[in-house]
Design an enzyme around this catalytic site. Sequence first.
Site, PDB file in Angstrom:
ATOM      1  N   ASP A  48      15.129  54.652  32.274  1.00 27.65           N
ATOM      2  CA  ASP A  48      14.796  54.021  30.998  1.00 27.65           C
ATOM      3  C   ASP A  48      15.462  52.647  30.883  1.00 27.65           C
ATOM      4  OD1 ASP A  48      17.376  54.863  30.559  1.00 27.65           O
ATOM      5  OD2 ASP A  48      16.955  55.914  28.677  1.00 27.65           O
ATOM      6  N   SER A  49      16.203  52.232  31.934  1.00 23.35           N
ATOM      7  CA  SER A  49      16.628  50.828  32.058  1.00 23.35           C
ATOM      8  C   SER A  49      15.389  49.938  32.024  1.00 23.35           C
ATOM      9  CB  SER A  49      17.419  50.611  33.354  1.00 23.35           C
ATOM     10  OG  SER A  49      16.716  51.143  34.461  1.00 23.35           O
ATOM     11  N   GLU A 184      27.907  57.630  35.770  1.00 24.54           N
ATOM     12  CA  GLU A 184      27.819  56.203  35.433  1.00 24.54           C
ATOM     13  C   GLU A 184      29.129  55.695  34.833  1.00 24.54           C
ATOM     14  OE1 GLU A 184      24.325  54.855  33.346  1.00 24.54           O
ATOM     15  OE2 GLU A 184      25.084  52.797  33.313  1.00 24.54           O
TER      16      GLU A 184
END
Length: 257
Positions: A48-49, A184
């Site tokens: 979804d970046s 992340e």
Amino acid sequence: MAVSPALLAQQLSDRKAAGEKLAVLTAYDYPTARLLDEAGVDLILVGDSLGMVVLGMPDTTGVTMQMMLHHAAAVRRGVQRATIIVDLPSGSYGMPDMAVHNARRLVEAGADAVKLEGGVDVADQVRAITQAGIAYIGHIGMLPQSVKHEGGYKKKGKTDDDANRLLADARALEEAGAAGIVLESMVPEVAERISKAIQIPTIGIGAGPNCDGQVLVTPDLLGAFPWFKPPFATALANEAMETTRAAREWIAGVKGA
Ligand code: KIV
């Protein structure tokens, strides 16, 4: 196209046990996906970046299911070999039945597996997804979909409590049937500790070198998004400069300069 959750978990765990590192890149369109697949990347993430590096949004929170379905289908058309993971966007997995419904839609669009952000707090959704026969990849640490709630992008695992919480998150996702977990932006020693504690592979981004694989947002690798460069990403090309150069050369030709 979806692979069974148990099969993907077994395949990726076998590669971890064999010491094989996983190379994962994002793609949002047909040509990039096809080039990455032909280059030999292991997994392709329709992240979804997308919202930020393709659609020009300030963060990922405005990305919708419709957008993810559209780009997942484009990527599917370009990929023959790599496993395709597609993100469930913000607001699409609040309850287990909603998570399963939307995960199915992503599979119909071409996903082999889905990813959603969170740990212990989303274990029910993850279990529902894997029990529905859909393979799943986890995502813990700094969670971009929580940027507004968190008040910014903050590195995780700086305290013992936070490190222990991240480890509990990883264990909860593994137990719920995850085939791998993205780590992340976390302290490298914490990422290493998690990697050693679970059987499924960890895939790091800004989490140090001792994960079982690495993932990068492809425009960061290609130098295609010059307005923001994450500190952990080294660009191996300068696509922004090349685009500008080619456009200027063409403009000059058209205008007879
Ligand atoms: O959306 C995305 O590209 C991701 C990566 C940063 C792992 O989730």
